[in-house]
Write a protein that holds these residues in place. Structure first.
Motif, PDB file in Angstrom:
ATOM      1  N   ALA A   1      45.892 -17.750  27.484  1.00 14.45           N
ATOM      2  CA  ALA A   1      47.190 -18.016  28.120  1.00 14.45           C
ATOM      3  C   ALA A   1      47.926 -16.696  28.356  1.00 14.45           C
ATOM      4  N   SER A   2      47.911 -15.852  27.336  1.00 11.64           N
ATOM      5  CA  SER A   2      48.636 -14.588  27.421  1.00 11.64           C
ATOM      6  C   SER A   2      48.068 -13.707  28.534  1.00 11.64           C
ATOM      7  N   VAL A   3      46.746 -13.673  28.615  1.00  9.13           N
ATOM      8  CA  VAL A   3      46.104 -12.863  29.654  1.00  9.13           C
ATOM      9  C   VAL A   3      46.489 -13.361  31.052  1.00  9.13           C
TER      10      VAL A   3
ATOM     11  N   THR B   1      58.092  -5.999  31.614  1.00  7.67           N
ATOM     12  CA  THR B   1      57.675  -6.215  30.223  1.00  7.67           C
ATOM     13  C   THR B   1      58.017  -7.647  29.841  1.00  7.67           C
ATOM     14  N   ARG B   2      57.519  -8.040  28.693  1.00  9.62           N
ATOM     15  CA  ARG B   2      57.865  -9.385  28.229  1.00  9.62           C
ATOM     16  C   ARG B   2      57.956  -9.389  26.714  1.00  9.62           C
ATOM     17  N   PHE B   3      58.767 -10.327  26.230  1.00  7.00           N
ATOM     18  CA  PHE B   3      58.804 -10.631  24.800  1.00  7.00           C
ATOM     19  C   PHE B   3      58.279 -12.055  24.737  1.00  7.00           C
ATOM     20  N   ALA B   4      57.258 -12.255  23.876  1.00 11.44           N
ATOM     21  CA  ALA B   4      56.531 -13.530  23.928  1.00 11.44           C
ATOM     22  C   ALA B   4      56.469 -14.232  22.573  1.00 11.44           C
ATOM     23  N   PRO B   5      57.599 -14.691  22.067  1.00 13.28           N
ATOM     24  CA  PRO B   5      57.558 -15.373  20.770  1.00 13.28           C
ATOM     25  C   PRO B   5      57.025 -16.804  20.899  1.00 13.28           C
ATOM     26  N   SER B   6      56.462 -17.302  19.831  1.00  7.09           N
ATOM     27  CA  SER B   6      56.103 -18.723  19.777  1.00  7.09           C
ATOM     28  C   SER B   6      57.315 -19.455  19.225  1.00  7.09           C
ATOM     29  N   PRO B   7      57.756 -20.516  19.885  1.00  4.48           N
ATOM     30  CA  PRO B   7      58.940 -21.227  19.375  1.00  4.48           C
ATOM     31  C   PRO B   7      58.566 -22.148  18.209  1.00  4.48           C
TER      32      PRO B   7
ATOM     33  N   LEU C   1      44.150 -21.515  23.666  1.00  3.96           N
ATOM     34  CA  LEU C   1      44.685 -20.601  22.673  1.00  3.96           C
ATOM     35  C   LEU C   1      45.442 -19.470  23.350  1.00  3.96           C
ATOM     36  N   TYR C   2      46.308 -18.897  22.569  1.00  2.00           N
ATOM     37  CA  TYR C   2      47.189 -17.836  23.044  1.00  2.00           C
ATOM     38  C   TYR C   2      46.456 -16.745  23.834  1.00  2.00           C
ATOM     39  N   THR C   3      45.274 -16.369  23.389  1.00  4.39           N
ATOM     40  CA  THR C   3      44.587 -15.225  24.007  1.00  4.39           C
ATOM     41  C   THR C   3      44.394 -15.410  25.510  1.00  4.39           C
TER      42      THR C   3
ATOM     43  N   VAL D   1      54.098  -4.160  24.657  1.00  5.81           N
ATOM     44  CA  VAL D   1      54.289  -3.567  23.334  1.00  5.81           C
ATOM     45  C   VAL D   1      54.304  -4.709  22.332  1.00  5.81           C
ATOM     46  N   ARG D   2      53.492  -4.596  21.297  1.00  7.40           N
ATOM     47  CA  ARG D   2      53.477  -5.635  20.268  1.00  7.40           C
ATOM     48  C   ARG D   2      52.997  -5.019  18.966  1.00  7.40           C
ATOM     49  N   GLY D   3      52.970  -5.828  17.918  1.00  3.05           N
ATOM     50  CA  GLY D   3      52.639  -5.313  16.593  1.00  3.05           C
ATOM     51  C   GLY D   3      51.184  -4.887  16.481  1.00  3.05           C
TER      52      GLY D   3
ATOM     53  N   ASP E   1      49.090  -5.670  14.488  1.00  2.00           N
ATOM     54  CA  ASP E   1      48.178  -6.763  14.129  1.00  2.00           C
ATOM     55  C   ASP E   1      47.481  -7.332  15.378  1.00  2.00           C
ATOM     56  N   HIS E   2      47.889  -6.869  16.555  1.00  2.00           N
ATOM     57  CA  HIS E   2      47.279  -7.365  17.793  1.00  2.00           C
ATOM     58  C   HIS E   2      46.236  -6.425  18.387  1.00  2.00           C
ATOM     59  N   VAL E   3      45.917  -5.329  17.690  1.00  2.00           N
ATOM     60  CA  VAL E   3      45.015  -4.330  18.283  1.00  2.00           C
ATOM     61  C   VAL E   3      43.674  -4.940  18.692  1.00  2.00           C
TER      62      VAL E   3
ATOM     63  N   LEU F   1      61.313 -13.267  29.242  1.00  2.00           N
ATOM     64  CA  LEU F   1      61.175 -13.993  27.975  1.00  2.00           C
ATOM     65  C   LEU F   1      60.104 -15.057  28.202  1.00  2.00           C
ATOM     66  N   ARG F   2      59.022 -14.945  27.442  1.00  2.00           N
ATOM     67  CA  ARG F   2      57.919 -15.893  27.599  1.00  2.00           C
ATOM     68  C   ARG F   2      57.762 -16.692  26.319  1.00  2.00           C
ATOM     69  N   LEU F   3      57.823 -17.996  26.441  1.00  2.00           N
ATOM     70  CA  LEU F   3      57.694 -18.827  25.243  1.00  2.00           C
ATOM     71  C   LEU F   3      56.242 -19.259  25.110  1.00  2.00           C
ATOM     72  N   ASP F   4      55.602 -18.772  24.070  1.00  2.00           N
ATOM     73  CA  ASP F   4      54.183 -19.069  23.831  1.00  2.00           C
ATOM     74  C   ASP F   4      54.077 -20.395  23.084  1.00  2.00           C
ATOM     75  N   ASP F   5      54.193 -21.472  23.854  1.00  2.00           N
ATOM     76  CA  ASP F   5      54.302 -22.801  23.232  1.00  2.00           C
ATOM     77  C   ASP F   5      53.076 -23.665  23.507  1.00  2.00           C
TER      78      ASP F   5
END
Ligand code: GLU
Length: 438
Positions: free
Chosen positions: A185-187, A4-10, A181-183, A199-201, A203-205, A38-42
């Motif tokens: 990069a994230s993929v 799994t990952r947690f991917a916050p933008s710094p 864009l994040y989309t 797992v995410r909020g 708002d990402h559906v 831990l993935r930094l979406d920067d």
């Protein structure tokens, strides 16, 4: 392996809303004996900073949410370029030139006609010459061409979902200025790092629907997705505007205990009750993603206070040995001091005040009508050293001398010694008083 990952933008400090996402992903990985990244979406160089990245790590460390690996999107631009080329080759990527103002106008027209505001794909009709002419005038951005079919998945929280791709605009993956864009990069990251659960909020559906198609276009394996509800305030009001004041570092500053916060977040919004845990293992053990529901989750920061007080009261003198020594509490009285202090503080921050009172004494609080009574009592104070019987002996003698009893007897004496109307059992406190100011 479960990964799994947690991917916050710094781009800011993380708050309770982010924590929910981080914790769920962390607990899933730990429960399965897997990996947590831990993935930094920067990818946004203007808003991302090293300082925020450090602050995020610090906040996660404070909570004990340790990661097995850290990744940064800014290190992976080459990979994203490669993925963009692949999508171009597969005819799933097209250049478009509308300005934000033009897009806005299109949306307004569609809405006026009662149509969903979905990008009309007019860029697909441009000839090479037209594109060249547009390019001379402005930079193009790149959109992923969705297959117009229903996108379906079984969500770990929301159950079976189905989204019609025709109701979604082809997502922009590269901006006019070349920024990925994040989309996309994230993929790429989710595929390359072998992410099995996202797992995410909620708002990402919609993002998820489009990401599923992009992953498939790139030949990757689609992870299991789950979308947790968003937090609201205690009255159900949107929390988004207030989240700035619910940064993890502010909660830490306010003395909130990590275990109190984690215990609450691991259960809030689920059908399982919130139970105060004492270790990460217990949290992992008691976590069940399937118990969470789709309804918005009410969060009240006030609820963290009693949980924090309970966490502190459950700490043993051994747990507190170093902290008490730092405050200057002598080792021989540390157990007795802790016994008194732990029941009388809201947070660890309050311990210092009780020690200051024991060490220096408190300014006596004496009401005018009690002045004479307190003066008499002062004359009857037993000689030091004081022990567990001193309070009883003293109040007994004062009672006899003054005829006062009950609250009229005890309260002025408590106030004279502690400067407060409430506090610990005086029999336990008196032996700890190194000095009094009476
Ligand atoms: N950086 C994204 C965010 O914070 C990550 C979303 C995701 O988990 O994919 O919203």
């Amino acid at each position: 392996m479960t990964t799994t990952r947690f991917a916050p933008s710094p781009t800011g400090f993380i708050h309770v809303g982010n924590l929910r996402t981080a914790l769920f992903n962390y607990l899933i990985a730990r429960k399965a004996g897997g990996q947590f990244i831990l993935r930094l979406d920067d990818t946004d160089p203007e808003r991302s900073t090293e300082a925020y990245a450090d602050a995020i790590k610090e906040d996660l460390e404070w909570l004990g949410l340790t990661w097995d690996r850290v990744e940064k999107q800014s290190d992976r631009i080459e990979r994203y370029n490669g993925a963009a080329d692949e999508l171009r080759e597969k005819a799933r990527f097209y250049e478009a030139f509308e300005t934000p103002v033009e897009l806005d106008l299109k949306r307004k027209k569609q809405l006026n006609m009662g149509k969903p505001p979905v990008y009309d794909r007019s860029a697909l009709a441009l000839s090479e010459d037209e594109k060249a002419a547009l390019r001379a005038d402005r930079a193009g951005h790149w959109r992923f061409k969705l297959d117009l079919e229903r996108i379906e998945w079984t969500d770990g929280i929301l159950g079976d979902l189905s989204i019609d791709a025709a109701s979604v605009s082809d997502p922009v993956l590269i901006r006019g200025d070349g920024q990925f864009l994040y989309t996309l990069a994230s993929v790429c990251d989710d595929v390359d790092f072998g992410i099995t659960h996202v797992v995410r909020g909620s708002d990402h559906v919609t993002n998820t629907a489009t990401q599923i198609q992009i992953i498939q276009a790139l030949g990757g394996t689609v992870p299991t997705f789950a979308h947790h509800s968003l937090l609201t305030g205690p009255q159900g009001e949107a929390l988004s505007k207030r989240l700035g004041t619910l940064a993890l570092r502010d909660l830490r500053e306010a003395g909130i205990e990590p275990m109190a916060l984690l215990s609450m977040m691991a259960r809030l919004g689920s059908s399982d009750p919130i139970e105060l845990r004492s270790s990460m293992d217990e949290l992992v053990e008691g976590f069940d993603l399937a118990a969470f529901g789709a309804a918005p989750t009410k969060f009240d920061v006030e609820d963290l206070k009693p949980l924090t007080a309970k966490t502190v009261a459950a700490l043993s003198v051994e747990d507190m040995r170093a902290a008490l020594a730092d405050l200057g509490v002598p080792a021989d009285i540390a157990p007795a001091f802790w016994d008194v202090a732990k029941e009388n503080v809201a947070t660890r921050v309050g311990i210092a005040d009780w020690w200051a009172l024991c060490r220096d004494g408190a300014e006596p609080l004496i009401d005018a009508e009690d002045a004479e009574f307190v003066a008499t009592a002062k004359g009857l104070l037993p000689a030091t050293p004081w022990d567990g019987d001193t309070w009883k002996a003293w109040t007994g003698a004062v009672k006899e001398a003054t005829d006062r009893k009950g609250r009229g007897l005890f309260m002025p004496l408590r106030k004279a010694l502690t400067g407060m109307e409430h506090g610990p059992d005086m029999s336990k406190l008196m032996p700890l008083l190194q000095k009094i100011k009476l």
